[in-house]
Motif scaffolding. Sequence first.
Motif, mmCIF file in Angstrom:
data_model
loop_
_atom_site.group_PDB
_atom_site.id
_atom_site.type_symbol
_atom_site.label_atom_id
_atom_site.label_comp_id
_atom_site.label_asym_id
_atom_site.label_seq_id
_atom_site.Cartn_x
_atom_site.Cartn_y
_atom_site.Cartn_z
ATOM 1 N N ILE A 84 46.805 -10.668 34.815
ATOM 2 C CA ILE A 84 47.397 -9.397 35.241
ATOM 3 C C ILE A 84 48.884 -9.575 35.519
ATOM 4 N N VAL A 85 49.247 -10.638 36.212
ATOM 5 C CA VAL A 85 50.654 -10.893 36.531
ATOM 6 C C VAL A 85 51.441 -11.192 35.253
ATOM 7 N N ALA A 86 50.887 -12.036 34.395
ATOM 8 C CA ALA A 86 51.577 -12.398 33.155
ATOM 9 C C ALA A 86 51.836 -11.165 32.290
ATOM 10 N N THR A 87 50.850 -10.270 32.217
ATOM 11 C CA THR A 87 51.027 -9.057 31.428
ATOM 12 C C THR A 87 52.112 -8.175 32.031
ATOM 13 N N GLY A 88 52.123 -8.075 33.354
ATOM 14 C CA GLY A 88 53.172 -7.308 34.009
ATOM 15 C C GLY A 88 54.549 -7.874 33.741
ATOM 16 N N LEU A 89 54.665 -9.176 33.809
ATOM 17 C CA LEU A 89 55.952 -9.817 33.528
ATOM 18 C C LEU A 89 56.381 -9.569 32.092
ATOM 19 N N SER A 90 55.439 -9.636 31.178
ATOM 20 C CA SER A 90 55.783 -9.450 29.763
ATOM 21 C C SER A 90 56.259 -8.037 29.477
ATOM 22 N N LEU A 91 55.800 -7.074 30.281
ATOM 23 C CA LEU A 91 56.174 -5.676 30.088
ATOM 24 C C LEU A 91 57.335 -5.265 30.992
ATOM 25 N N ASP A 92 57.931 -6.245 31.679
ATOM 26 C CA ASP A 92 59.045 -5.975 32.590
ATOM 27 C C ASP A 92 58.647 -5.040 33.732
ATOM 28 N N VAL A 93 57.402 -5.094 34.150
ATOM 29 C CA VAL A 93 56.952 -4.291 35.283
ATOM 30 C C VAL A 93 57.446 -4.963 36.572
ATOM 31 N N PRO A 94 58.091 -4.227 37.469
ATOM 32 C CA PRO A 94 58.569 -4.825 38.715
ATOM 33 C C PRO A 94 57.445 -5.431 39.539
ATOM 34 N N LYS A 95 57.833 -6.275 40.482
ATOM 35 C CA LYS A 95 56.868 -6.972 41.329
ATOM 36 C C LYS A 95 55.901 -5.998 41.987
ATOM 37 N N LYS A 96 56.396 -4.873 42.485
ATOM 38 C CA LYS A 96 55.515 -3.921 43.162
ATOM 39 C C LYS A 96 54.426 -3.431 42.223
ATOM 40 N N GLY A 97 54.774 -3.181 40.966
ATOM 41 C CA GLY A 97 53.775 -2.730 40.009
ATOM 42 C C GLY A 97 52.689 -3.769 39.790
ATOM 43 N N GLN A 98 53.067 -5.040 39.770
ATOM 44 C CA GLN A 98 52.079 -6.110 39.623
ATOM 45 C C GLN A 98 51.157 -6.174 40.834
ATOM 46 N N ILE A 99 51.724 -5.950 42.015
ATOM 47 C CA ILE A 99 50.915 -5.943 43.244
ATOM 48 C C ILE A 99 49.932 -4.780 43.215
ATOM 49 N N ILE A 100 50.389 -3.615 42.753
ATOM 50 C CA ILE A 100 49.506 -2.455 42.641
ATOM 51 C C ILE A 100 48.358 -2.754 41.684
ATOM 52 N N ALA A 101 48.680 -3.380 40.567
ATOM 53 C CA ALA A 101 47.641 -3.719 39.581
ATOM 54 C C ALA A 101 46.627 -4.689 40.165
ATOM 55 N N LEU A 102 47.098 -5.711 40.870
ATOM 56 C CA LEU A 102 46.187 -6.682 41.479
ATOM 57 C C LEU A 102 45.306 -6.025 42.530
ATOM 58 N N ALA A 103 45.902 -5.197 43.380
ATOM 59 C CA ALA A 103 45.124 -4.519 44.415
ATOM 60 C C ALA A 103 44.069 -3.607 43.789
ATOM 61 N N THR A 104 44.435 -2.943 42.700
ATOM 62 C CA THR A 104 43.498 -2.065 42.006
ATOM 63 C C THR A 104 42.326 -2.849 41.435
ATOM 64 N N ALA A 105 42.622 -3.947 40.770
ATOM 65 C CA ALA A 105 41.554 -4.756 40.175
ATOM 66 C C ALA A 105 40.662 -5.372 41.249
ATOM 67 N N MET A 106 41.242 -5.712 42.401
ATOM 68 C CA MET A 106 40.413 -6.251 43.482
ATOM 69 C C MET A 106 39.448 -5.202 44.003
ATOM 70 N N GLN A 107 39.909 -3.966 44.117
ATOM 71 C CA GLN A 107 39.032 -2.906 44.582
ATOM 72 C C GLN A 107 37.992 -2.525 43.540
#
Length: 375
Positions: A84-107
Amino acid sequence: MKGLAAGIGVVFLSPILIAGTGMMLASSADAVQSSGSFTNCLTDIDSDKVAEQVTKILDGASAKDVHVEGLDLPAEQVPNAQTIVATGLSLDVPKKGQIIALATAMQESRLRNLNYGDRDSLGLFQQRPSQGWGSAEQIRDPTYASEQFYKHLLKVSGWQQMTVTQAAQAVQKSGLPDAYAQWEQLATALQTAIAKTFPGGGDADGKDTGQDKKPSATNGCTPGQDGSGFGRIPEGSVPKGYAIPKDADPKARKALTWAMQQLGTLYQWGGSCTNAHGPDPMGRCDCSSLMQQAYAHAGVTLTRTTYTQVNEGKAVSPSKLRPGDLIFSRGTATRPEHVGMYMGEGLVIEAPRTTKPVRITPIKDWTILAARRVP
């Protein structure tokens, strides 16, 4: 996955098709927690400890010997978080967006790549094929699922000013809209720990994204053959009539042979290229790891990123390329953002960008900033 998403790209349903659809039920992954979503609310995470333990797992330690607060199956969950983090980095998604994605997948799935869910919900984010998120096979690919989540998130107006739970809910339309908040601290700790493991992962301007920016010209720096004679080359295939030139350096021949064996495997930013055909997305190749591993199989050691590979071996003129030479494009000559390997006959093998496979392209499509001979 609960809710409806606006259609984007060819894999999404049009608004006309989904208009009027009723409210979706919570996914089974959410339903498991519906009786007490916040009974184990993680608001006092030791971020430094989480980072230490996650780093151990990513470095190869057995999950049996490592406890990560908030994760009950770290051997499965940490690699999914890494994707999830690697994909966010590859798409230039800011850190907050990566955190949102991780929190979403955890839920949604507890960071597990589930093959079940409410109705037809699947995968890390419990996305639904019937709602246009892609096929079941695509959704079960962690990289694809992550990319689709980010694409939807980036379409939410003002998401960066929202709380984590507001932004997640804007994408997911969950039956438990407040549930994402409980994972924010753990998601932040995971993102911080994982991003540091990637080259330039903590620097928005310093990462090997491999994004497919179309060059405007080749600056006249191409060998006599430009690859156009092969016509259109289907992605992931070897053009008819191509063979590694007989006069290729033996080590270059081995590197090219190995690289060609990875044709058709999907790009993964930050991927090690150690098992491109395997189930773990992080075993796939990005542009520089493809070069590194190809030459490793020929007994030649290369560093990991384009920024360092551009200093390997010796410089050669783009007009005098030989099979096996590394060619660099995008960015600048001293800090290029993409690398491929010249194959001879005007062809280049590369791992281009997210969602694209390792492929062969004509050199006429490249703007060559630098070239290096490493065997």
